[in-house]
Design a protein around this motif. Structure first.
Motif, PDB file in Angstrom:
ATOM      1  N   PHE A 416       9.832  25.100 -36.144  1.00 11.66           N
ATOM      2  CA  PHE A 416       9.300  26.342 -35.096  1.00 11.66           C
ATOM      3  C   PHE A 416       9.616  24.554 -33.880  1.00 11.66           C
ATOM      4  O   PHE A 416       8.687  23.365 -34.817  1.00 11.66           O
ATOM      5  CB  PHE A 416       8.455  26.825 -34.892  1.00 11.66           C
ATOM      6  CG  PHE A 416       7.149  26.748 -35.702  1.00 11.66           C
ATOM      7  CD1 PHE A 416       6.018  26.057 -34.838  1.00 11.66           C
ATOM      8  CD2 PHE A 416       6.815  25.866 -36.837  1.00 11.66           C
ATOM      9  CE1 PHE A 416       4.865  25.355 -35.545  1.00 11.66           C
ATOM     10  CE2 PHE A 416       5.865  25.740 -37.571  1.00 11.66           C
ATOM     11  CZ  PHE A 416       4.460  25.196 -36.950  1.00 11.66           C
ATOM     12  N   ASN A 417       8.594  24.982 -32.704  1.00  7.39           N
ATOM     13  CA  ASN A 417       9.010  24.037 -31.947  1.00  7.39           C
ATOM     14  C   ASN A 417       7.277  24.114 -30.939  1.00  7.39           C
ATOM     15  O   ASN A 417       7.238  25.162 -30.724  1.00  7.39           O
ATOM     16  CB  ASN A 417       9.726  24.161 -30.408  1.00  7.39           C
ATOM     17  CG  ASN A 417       9.607  22.803 -29.209  1.00  7.39           C
ATOM     18  OD1 ASN A 417       7.664  22.587 -29.394  1.00  7.39           O
ATOM     19  ND2 ASN A 417      10.445  22.618 -27.890  1.00  7.39           N
ATOM     20  N   GLU A 418       6.870  22.726 -31.660  1.00  6.84           N
ATOM     21  CA  GLU A 418       4.786  23.369 -31.156  1.00  6.84           C
ATOM     22  C   GLU A 418       4.130  23.800 -29.826  1.00  6.84           C
ATOM     23  O   GLU A 418       3.507  24.296 -29.424  1.00  6.84           O
ATOM     24  CB  GLU A 418       4.524  22.823 -32.343  1.00  6.84           C
ATOM     25  CG  GLU A 418       3.878  21.198 -32.370  1.00  6.84           C
ATOM     26  CD  GLU A 418       5.521  20.718 -32.661  1.00  6.84           C
ATOM     27  OE1 GLU A 418       4.908  19.197 -32.561  1.00  6.84           O
ATOM     28  OE2 GLU A 418       5.884  21.029 -33.519  1.00  6.84           O
ATOM     29  N   HIS A 419       5.522  22.948 -29.183  1.00  6.77           N
ATOM     30  CA  HIS A 419       4.918  22.680 -27.745  1.00  6.77           C
ATOM     31  C   HIS A 419       5.547  23.587 -27.252  1.00  6.77           C
ATOM     32  O   HIS A 419       4.560  23.792 -25.792  1.00  6.77           O
ATOM     33  CB  HIS A 419       5.867  21.048 -27.353  1.00  6.77           C
ATOM     34  CG  HIS A 419       5.632  20.255 -28.070  1.00  6.77           C
ATOM     35  ND1 HIS A 419       4.150  19.371 -27.655  1.00  6.77           N
ATOM     36  CD2 HIS A 419       6.219  19.507 -28.747  1.00  6.77           C
ATOM     37  CE1 HIS A 419       5.016  17.511 -29.295  1.00  6.77           C
ATOM     38  NE2 HIS A 419       5.274  18.201 -29.157  1.00  6.77           N
ATOM     39  N   LEU A 420       5.877  24.781 -27.426  1.00  7.00           N
ATOM     40  CA  LEU A 420       6.063  26.164 -26.704  1.00  7.00           C
ATOM     41  C   LEU A 420       5.189  26.573 -26.935  1.00  7.00           C
ATOM     42  O   LEU A 420       3.926  27.120 -27.799  1.00  7.00           O
ATOM     43  CB  LEU A 420       7.839  26.694 -27.399  1.00  7.00           C
ATOM     44  CG  LEU A 420       9.115  26.126 -26.964  1.00  7.00           C
ATOM     45  CD1 LEU A 420       9.805  26.693 -27.394  1.00  7.00           C
ATOM     46  CD2 LEU A 420       8.781  25.563 -25.745  1.00  7.00           C
ATOM     47  N   SER A 421       5.260  27.935 -25.630  1.00  6.81           N
ATOM     48  CA  SER A 421       4.305  29.333 -26.100  1.00  6.81           C
ATOM     49  C   SER A 421       4.412  29.641 -27.414  1.00  6.81           C
ATOM     50  O   SER A 421       5.399  29.752 -27.749  1.00  6.81           O
ATOM     51  CB  SER A 421       3.275  30.107 -25.482  1.00  6.81           C
ATOM     52  OG  SER A 421       5.354  30.333 -25.469  1.00  6.81           O
ATOM     53  N   ALA A 425       8.130  29.891 -28.677  1.00  6.74           N
ATOM     54  CA  ALA A 425       8.456  29.286 -30.948  1.00  6.74           C
ATOM     55  C   ALA A 425       8.898  30.547 -30.851  1.00  6.74           C
ATOM     56  O   ALA A 425       9.754  30.598 -32.179  1.00  6.74           O
ATOM     57  CB  ALA A 425       7.486  28.649 -30.561  1.00  6.74           C
ATOM     58  N   LYS A 426       8.136  31.795 -31.467  1.00  2.97           N
ATOM     59  CA  LYS A 426       8.994  33.425 -31.842  1.00  2.97           C
ATOM     60  C   LYS A 426      10.129  33.306 -31.312  1.00  2.97           C
ATOM     61  O   LYS A 426      11.146  33.467 -32.510  1.00  2.97           O
ATOM     62  CB  LYS A 426       7.427  34.137 -32.021  1.00  2.97           C
ATOM     63  CG  LYS A 426       8.451  35.485 -33.179  1.00  2.97           C
ATOM     64  CD  LYS A 426       6.838  36.059 -33.053  1.00  2.97           C
ATOM     65  CE  LYS A 426       7.210  37.814 -32.926  1.00  2.97           C
ATOM     66  NZ  LYS A 426       6.346  38.510 -32.978  1.00  2.97           N
ATOM     67  N   GLU A 427      10.573  33.586 -30.884  1.00  2.00           N
ATOM     68  CA  GLU A 427      11.741  33.980 -29.600  1.00  2.00           C
ATOM     69  C   GLU A 427      12.482  33.207 -30.411  1.00  2.00           C
ATOM     70  O   GLU A 427      13.469  33.538 -30.468  1.00  2.00           O
ATOM     71  CB  GLU A 427      11.387  34.111 -28.072  1.00  2.00           C
ATOM     72  CG  GLU A 427      12.729  34.619 -27.523  1.00  2.00           C
ATOM     73  CD  GLU A 427      12.793  35.932 -27.819  1.00  2.00           C
ATOM     74  OE1 GLU A 427      13.509  36.497 -27.038  1.00  2.00           O
ATOM     75  OE2 GLU A 427      11.492  36.636 -27.545  1.00  2.00           O
ATOM     76  N   GLN A 428      12.603  31.466 -30.237  1.00  2.00           N
ATOM     77  CA  GLN A 428      13.531  30.552 -30.433  1.00  2.00           C
ATOM     78  C   GLN A 428      13.710  30.425 -31.888  1.00  2.00           C
ATOM     79  O   GLN A 428      14.875  30.245 -32.649  1.00  2.00           O
ATOM     80  CB  GLN A 428      12.944  29.083 -30.416  1.00  2.00           C
ATOM     81  CG  GLN A 428      13.532  28.551 -30.058  1.00  2.00           C
ATOM     82  CD  GLN A 428      13.117  26.777 -29.342  1.00  2.00           C
ATOM     83  OE1 GLN A 428      12.607  26.074 -30.284  1.00  2.00           O
ATOM     84  NE2 GLN A 428      13.951  26.450 -28.804  1.00  2.00           N
ATOM     85  N   LEU A 429      12.579  30.690 -32.877  1.00  2.00           N
ATOM     86  CA  LEU A 429      13.074  31.288 -34.076  1.00  2.00           C
ATOM     87  C   LEU A 429      13.822  31.796 -34.319  1.00  2.00           C
ATOM     88  O   LEU A 429      14.539  31.824 -35.894  1.00  2.00           O
ATOM     89  CB  LEU A 429      11.595  31.255 -34.760  1.00  2.00           C
ATOM     90  CG  LEU A 429      11.191  31.172 -36.312  1.00  2.00           C
ATOM     91  CD1 LEU A 429      12.293  29.591 -37.038  1.00  2.00           C
ATOM     92  CD2 LEU A 429      10.287  31.185 -36.576  1.00  2.00           C
ATOM     93  N   LEU A 430      13.781  33.270 -34.141  1.00  2.00           N
ATOM     94  CA  LEU A 430      14.110  34.694 -34.020  1.00  2.00           C
ATOM     95  C   LEU A 430      15.545  34.656 -34.205  1.00  2.00           C
ATOM     96  O   LEU A 430      16.838  34.784 -34.868  1.00  2.00           O
ATOM     97  CB  LEU A 430      13.249  35.635 -33.243  1.00  2.00           C
ATOM     98  CG  LEU A 430      14.418  37.320 -33.896  1.00  2.00           C
ATOM     99  CD1 LEU A 430      14.307  37.289 -35.175  1.00  2.00           C
ATOM    100  CD2 LEU A 430      13.516  37.984 -32.905  1.00  2.00           C
ATOM    101  N   GLU A 431      16.184  33.877 -32.804  1.00  2.00           N
ATOM    102  CA  GLU A 431      17.797  33.673 -33.013  1.00  2.00           C
ATOM    103  C   GLU A 431      17.920  33.091 -33.698  1.00  2.00           C
ATOM    104  O   GLU A 431      19.146  33.055 -33.151  1.00  2.00           O
ATOM    105  CB  GLU A 431      17.212  33.143 -30.599  1.00  2.00           C
ATOM    106  CG  GLU A 431      17.119  34.063 -29.834  1.00  2.00           C
ATOM    107  CD  GLU A 431      17.432  33.770 -28.494  1.00  2.00           C
ATOM    108  OE1 GLU A 431      17.552  32.242 -28.229  1.00  2.00           O
ATOM    109  OE2 GLU A 431      17.126  34.672 -27.275  1.00  2.00           O
ATOM    110  N   SER A 432      17.569  31.527 -33.030  1.00  2.00           N
ATOM    111  CA  SER A 432      18.139  30.760 -34.698  1.00  2.00           C
ATOM    112  C   SER A 432      18.563  31.051 -35.971  1.00  2.00           C
ATOM    113  O   SER A 432      19.401  31.626 -36.578  1.00  2.00           O
ATOM    114  CB  SER A 432      16.978  29.202 -35.518  1.00  2.00           C
ATOM    115  OG  SER A 432      17.545  28.865 -36.157  1.00  2.00           O
ATOM    116  N   PHE A 433      18.143  32.573 -36.817  1.00  2.00           N
ATOM    117  CA  PHE A 433      17.945  33.003 -37.411  1.00  2.00           C
ATOM    118  C   PHE A 433      18.736  33.854 -37.174  1.00  2.00           C
ATOM    119  O   PHE A 433      19.680  34.435 -38.342  1.00  2.00           O
ATOM    120  CB  PHE A 433      16.282  34.077 -38.141  1.00  2.00           C
ATOM    121  CG  PHE A 433      16.424  34.795 -39.175  1.00  2.00           C
ATOM    122  CD1 PHE A 433      16.899  34.720 -40.046  1.00  2.00           C
ATOM    123  CD2 PHE A 433      16.356  36.377 -38.738  1.00  2.00           C
ATOM    124  CE1 PHE A 433      16.534  35.657 -41.336  1.00  2.00           C
ATOM    125  CE2 PHE A 433      17.099  37.450 -39.182  1.00  2.00           C
ATOM    126  CZ  PHE A 433      16.938  36.839 -40.441  1.00  2.00           C
TER     127      PHE A 433
END
Length: 481
Positions: A416-421, A425-433
């Motif tokens: 995950f990207n800790e520099h995002l809210s 960050a959760k949305e980005q991680l979910l999309e990647s998954f």
């Protein structure tokens, strides 16, 4: 709670006829009538009632039924037909089984329905009540019947396989309750085979020639679930360009399987309850009432008793559905079945034709039997599909197993990207998954969306939506012949 070694299985039955494992009963504090332990046998308390015509031109007619609703009247579609009574209405009255007992409801009959000489519209019945409809008098009597359930001898039922006592007992239970036209709840972890149980119940019932409609309540967008259940009329909402029957209409004369029922929104639960009680639906945006005749089988991986206690699932809806409650064990609770399941799968003619004769080495079987299987039988079948792709010879050895099964795969931190809210960050991680998971499943399934839906447990529409969302090319994943 420990289970005595001399007791192969313990099953408790509740007043409504629910069959639940005793380990669950202790935790949930459910009141029950009795427990019977006889080696590997169990008993199931089945509620039935008898209606006997004791006076009038149809004297002698009788029905003994375990149905949740019994209709009486002059029309041939009733459960008890008053053929000779000219004063009986087409649909005179019905008797419903509720959490409070048997409820008689007058169906707007012309001459009324009388209990012990008094005209009634709705009343709870007692043993020995005399019901008058037209010139006919009927005696009502509830019947309690205990059915002994023996473990099935075959160890195979439909697409399900299991030689353990637990599974053979479930197979025996399914064969007993399939002909009964009552609602069933199937509970168990994801991947334990809840839909397979539903199909076995349907195939063993008198409705097997009718349709079986599957609706995944957890895979449909919240704004569409009501339309999917009950149907909609043209113009009912944006995008409703034509009228469409819902799942209940399409299941008329057969069985509807409501998968992941625990995901159903609380505001829709009363509407579902009304459909079950009245046996009729009204489409979204419509005024017409449509009668339906369906058997309901529901499934969930949630603990509905706890959901009821928490106020997230209606108690009356739970009671209405859980006339029979089947609890499926996780695969890790029946590890001895793993070699049997694999041998049965490898003997499938389609697999033999495509991959030839295969067998697992003792070392590979030992590792597979020791693995925890969080995804249960579905995960086991996915692993089998994986190894068949890479095992060239007749033997399937440890080296052919996925790394996570061998225990070689080390856990990696989530990227995950800790520099995002947190939300972003959760949305980005979910999309990647989602992108990676759907891509891998489609690849393993040769781009076949229907097969990918079955193996992932997702609805076909959900797979199609994710394929479109991430611009995946399913056709390019098909194996070239």
């Amino acid at each position: 709670m420990s289970i005595p070694k001399d007791a192969q299985e313990e099953v408790m039955t509740s007043p409504g006829g629910n069959a639940v494992y005793l380990e669950d009963v202790a935790e949930r504090n459910i009141t029950a009538t009795h427990t019977l332990v006889v080696e590997s046998r169990t008993t199931l308390k089945v509620r039935k009632c008898r209606l006997t015509v004791t006076g009038g031109p149809d004297t002698g007619r009788e029905i003994i039924s375990d149905k949740e609703r019994i209709r009486v009247g002059a029309h041939s579609t009733n459960d008890l037909v008053l053929t000779e009574d000219r004063t009986a209405s087409r649909h005179h009255f019905e008797i419903q089984y509720t959490e409070k007992g048997y409820l008689l409801i007058d169906l707007n009959s012309t001459n009324g329905t009388y209990i012990d000489g008094r005209r009634v519209e709705r009343v709870y019945l007692s043993t020995g009540n005399q019901i008058r409809a037209g010139t006919s008098t009927l005696a009502f009597a509830p019947i309690d019947e205990e059915v002994t359930v023996e473990p099935d001898k075959d160890g195979v039922l439909g697409a399900m396989v299991g030689q353990s006592v637990k599974m053979r007992q479930i197979f025996g239970l399914i064969k007993k309750i399939a002909p009964m036209d009552v609602s069933v709840i199937v509970q168990g972890e994801t991947g334990t085979g809840k839909e397979l149980v539903a199909r076995a119940v349907h195939e063993g019932s008198n409705r097997k020639k009718g349709p079986m409609v599957v609706l995944d309540c957890g895979a449909i967008p919240p704004n569409l679930i009501e339309s999917e259940l009950f149907g909609h009329e043209k113009g009912a909402f944006t995008g409703a360009t034509t009228s469409r029957p819902g799942a209940f209409e399409r299941a008329h004369g057969g069985t509807i399987f409501l998968d992941e029922l625990g995901e159903l929104r609380l505001d829709l639960q009363p509407k579902l309850l009304r459909v079950l009680e009245n046996r009729e639906v009204r489409r979204v945006g419509g005024n017409d009432v449509i009668e339906i005749d369906v058997r309901v089988i529901a499934a969930t991986n949630r603990d509905l008793v706890k959901e009821v206690q928490a106020g997230t699932f209606r108690e009356d809806l739970y009671f209405r559905l859980s006339v029979i409650n089947i609890q499926l064990p996780a695969l890790r609770q029946r590890r001895d079945d793993i070699p049997f399941i694999l041998r049965h799968a490898l003997a499938d003619p389609e697999i033999v034709q495509k991959h030839g004769r295969k067998r697992f080495t003792p070392a590979a079987l030992a590792i597979l039997s020791a693995y925890a299987w969080p995804g249960n039988v579905r995960e086991l079948m996915n692993v089998l599909s994986h190894v068949l792709t890479f095992a060239d010879g007749e033997d399937i050895d440890v080296s052919h197993l996925p790394a996570r099964i061998q225990g070689q795969q080390k856990e990696q931190p989530l990227p995950f990207n800790e520099h995002l809210s947190f939300k972003d960050a959760k949305e980005q991680l979910l999309e990647s998954f989602e992108r990676e998971y759907i891509g891998q499943v489609l690849k393993r399934c040769d781009g076949n969306i229907s097969r990918a839906a079955r193996e992932s447990g997702l609805h076909r529409k959900s797979i199609e939506r994710l394929v479109k969302k991430y611009a995946l090319d399913a056709r390019a994943m098909k194996v070239k012949q």
